[in-house]
Design an enzyme around this catalytic site. Structure first.
Site, PDB file in Angstrom:
ATOM      1  N   LYS A 174       8.536  14.077  10.773  1.00  0.00           N
ATOM      2  CA  LYS A 174       7.136  14.189  10.406  1.00  0.00           C
ATOM      3  C   LYS A 174       6.538  15.325  11.237  1.00  0.00           C
ATOM      4  O   LYS A 174       6.777  15.393  12.453  1.00  0.00           O
ATOM      5  CB  LYS A 174       6.408  12.883  10.722  1.00  0.00           C
ATOM      6  CG  LYS A 174       6.835  11.736   9.816  1.00  0.00           C
ATOM      7  CD  LYS A 174       6.382  11.974   8.381  1.00  0.00           C
ATOM      8  CE  LYS A 174       6.653  10.767   7.498  1.00  0.00           C
ATOM      9  NZ  LYS A 174       6.211  10.981   6.116  1.00  0.00           N
TER      10      LYS A 174
ATOM     11  N   ASP B   5       8.343  16.742   6.860  1.00  0.00           N
ATOM     12  CA  ASP B   5       7.319  16.198   5.965  1.00  0.00           C
ATOM     13  C   ASP B   5       5.958  16.301   6.649  1.00  0.00           C
ATOM     14  O   ASP B   5       5.748  15.722   7.717  1.00  0.00           O
ATOM     15  CB  ASP B   5       7.638  14.729   5.640  1.00  0.00           C
ATOM     16  CG  ASP B   5       6.685  14.135   4.606  1.00  0.00           C
ATOM     17  OD1 ASP B   5       5.791  14.857   4.126  1.00  0.00           O
ATOM     18  OD2 ASP B   5       6.857  12.944   4.276  1.00  0.00           O
TER      19      ASP B   5
ATOM     20  N   GLU C 200       8.320  19.121   2.922  1.00  0.00           N
ATOM     21  CA  GLU C 200       7.697  18.176   1.995  1.00  0.00           C
ATOM     22  C   GLU C 200       6.176  18.187   2.146  1.00  0.00           C
ATOM     23  O   GLU C 200       5.660  18.075   3.266  1.00  0.00           O
ATOM     24  CB  GLU C 200       8.268  16.790   2.343  1.00  0.00           C
ATOM     25  CG  GLU C 200       7.949  15.672   1.395  1.00  0.00           C
ATOM     26  CD  GLU C 200       8.611  14.359   1.864  1.00  0.00           C
ATOM     27  OE1 GLU C 200       9.600  14.392   2.637  1.00  0.00           O
ATOM     28  OE2 GLU C 200       8.130  13.296   1.453  1.00  0.00           O
TER      29      GLU C 200
ATOM     30  N   ASP D  89       5.738  15.431  -2.868  1.00  0.00           N
ATOM     31  CA  ASP D  89       5.816  13.973  -2.776  1.00  0.00           C
ATOM     32  C   ASP D  89       4.500  13.405  -3.317  1.00  0.00           C
ATOM     33  O   ASP D  89       4.414  12.996  -4.482  1.00  0.00           O
ATOM     34  CB  ASP D  89       6.073  13.580  -1.308  1.00  0.00           C
ATOM     35  CG  ASP D  89       5.934  12.092  -1.048  1.00  0.00           C
ATOM     36  OD1 ASP D  89       5.730  11.327  -2.004  1.00  0.00           O
ATOM     37  OD2 ASP D  89       6.014  11.666   0.133  1.00  0.00           O
TER      38      ASP D  89
ATOM     39  N   GLY E   7      10.577   6.825   0.437  1.00  0.00           N
ATOM     40  CA  GLY E   7      10.401   5.465   0.945  1.00  0.00           C
ATOM     41  C   GLY E   7       8.977   5.234   1.375  1.00  0.00           C
ATOM     42  O   GLY E   7       8.254   6.171   1.703  1.00  0.00           O
TER      43      GLY E   7
HETATM   44  O1  SMG Z   1      10.409   4.218   4.027  1.00  0.00           O
HETATM   45  O2  SMG Z   1      11.571   5.140   5.594  1.00  0.00           O
HETATM   46  C1  SMG Z   1      10.545   5.034   4.938  1.00  0.00           C
HETATM   47  C2  SMG Z   1       9.391   5.945   5.256  1.00  0.00           C
HETATM   48  C3  SMG Z   1       9.605   7.283   4.666  1.00  0.00           C
HETATM   49  O3  SMG Z   1       8.331   9.010   5.640  1.00  0.00           O
HETATM   50  C4  SMG Z   1       8.384   8.157   4.791  1.00  0.00           C
HETATM   51  N1  SMG Z   1       7.386   7.945   3.917  1.00  0.00           N
HETATM   52  O4  SMG Z   1       5.334  10.648   2.888  1.00  0.00           O
HETATM   53  O5  SMG Z   1       7.406  10.325   2.624  1.00  0.00           O
HETATM   54  C5  SMG Z   1       6.330   9.968   3.086  1.00  0.00           C
HETATM   55  C6  SMG Z   1       6.178   8.708   3.906  1.00  0.00           C
HETATM   56  C7  SMG Z   1       5.077   7.850   3.373  1.00  0.00           C
HETATM   57  C8  SMG Z   1       4.846   6.606   4.114  1.00  0.00           C
HETATM   58  S1  SMG Z   1       4.239   6.868   5.687  1.00  0.00           S
HETATM   59  C9  SMG Z   1       3.561   5.398   6.209  1.00  0.00           C
HETATM   60 MG    MG Z   2       6.477  12.327   2.120  1.00  0.00          MG
END
Ligand code: SMG
Ligand code: MG
Length: 367
Positions: A163, A188, A213, A238, A290
């Protein structure tokens, strides 16, 4: 099938470690579960909405309200229902894709359990197990980040996703790249950047990333096109991917050359399969996103990720990356992969005792 009742369960589930993104730090999930009861049996769906409307306009209380006041009454009033008819029945409600996805998934689970068909078979999955990545939150320090990444590398994850946000991008990416060598790496931003950051984001090209992302806000396709033309790292949407039509448009405009598919965000698994199919036709690889799902949502995600054009590892991590105890039997990483459940419907059993024990309020039953 004829739907006779719809139950809404709310479960408070702590995360094993806080998960920080550009929009905030999360320490627990507030999970909304939908159970459909019908003449052919029951099915479960998990709503992916977060507790607050900071990742998406949808959030748990809003999803619960729209299901209670609009979606459930429409389903209960309908005659014969199949998973394929749900989207049409619920189309009169604008948006609310996370709420709709939870309802449709519960219907699909009930339907497929009664037919003895697994999600994987229904989606047309071609793999028995899927390559898994892990999404790593923003840390308090680079040292802490490297410790966490090392844990995941040791566990066998096949791809690391970091992130990022302004002030937490080049240095953590550089440090992790040095730590993990050739292991697949992506980032991301969850919409944290603006057009003024394009030159800065171009510096990520030094790190051989699989993709970047969603750097910009979800309704800004144009700036993603500008970025994609300016940097070598592939841009992946996304939050912007609301449905198959938006995906086609974004691909044709050159905003995204890889797509993150989140069934729970696009209205359900049927729409997710449509997005998979149009991306395949356009030669665009996809991967399974996810939303910190429990085993209930994970089972369906893993089945989806076993389709042919899911060629990159997904954010489909093992149960122990999220929770001390999962709401189903745990998903366990074996050689960096999770097995696709083979039983009817989602193929996992909901631990109703645990759902009841962790329940944050009384079950709401709609008839
Ligand atoms: O499910 O492992 C997981 C989280 C993957 O980073 C993830 N999801 O933007 O892709 C994304 C985020 C959204 C949820 S963040 C709370
Ligand atoms: Mg994402």
């Amino acid at each position: 099938m004829k739907v006779s009742a719809i139950e809404l369960h709310r479960v408070a589930l702590p995360l094993v470690r806080p998960f920080e993104t550009s929009f905030g730090r999360q320490v627990a999930r507030d999970v909304l579960l939908v159970r459909v009861r019908s003449n052919v049996g029951d099915g479960w769906g998990e709503c992916v909405a977060m507790a607050d409307p900071v990742y998406s306009s949808e959030y748990v209380e809003g999803c619960e309200a729209v299901i209670r006041d609009y979606l459930a009454p429409a389903l209960l009033a309908a005659g014969d229902v199949t998973a394929k008819s749900v989207a049409g029945l619920l189309r009169f409600v604008i948006g609310h894709r996370m709420a709709k996805a939870a309802v449709e998934t519960a219907v699909l689970d009930a339907q497929l359990r009664s037919e003895g068909v697994s999600f994987g078979q229904y989606f047309g999955a071609v793999n028995e197990a899927v390559d898994c990545g892990v999404s790593v939150g923003i840390s308090d320090s680079i040292d802490e980040l490297l410790d966490e990444v090392q844990l995941y590398v040791d566990a066998g994850y096949r791809r690391i996703k970091l992130k990022i946000k302004p002030g937490w991008d080049l240095e953590p990416v550089r440090a992790v790249r040095e730590l993990i060598g050739e292991t697949l790496l992506q980032v991301d931003a969850n919409t944290a950047y603006t057009e003024a950051d394009i030159e800065h984001l171009g510096r990520l090209d030094d790190f051989g990333l699989l993709l970047i992302e969603q750097p910009f806000v979800e309704d800004d396709i144009a700036t993603h096109v500008t970025l994609a033309n300016a940097i070598a790292t592939p841009v992946c949407l996304d939050e912007s991917i609301l449905n198959a039509e938006v995906a086609i448009d974004a691909i044709q405009r050159g905003a995204t050359s890889i797509v993150n598919i989140k069934a729970g965000c696009v209205g359900g698994y049927l729409e997710a399969v449509r997005i998979h199919d149009v991306c395949a036709e356009l030669g665009v690889p996809v991967w399974c996103g996810g939303m910190l799902e429990t085993g209930i949502g994970r089972a369906a995600n893993v089945a989806l990720a076993a389709m042919e054009n899911f060629t990159l590892p997904g954010d489909t991590s093992a149960s122990d990356r999220y929770f001390a105890e999962d709401l189903t039997e745990p998903f366990v990483l074996v050689d960096g992969r999770l097995s696709v459940p083979t039983g009817p419907g989602s193929g996992v059993e909901v631990r109703e005792d645990l759902v009841a024990a962790l329940s944050s309020r009384r079950v709401l039953t709609l008839r």
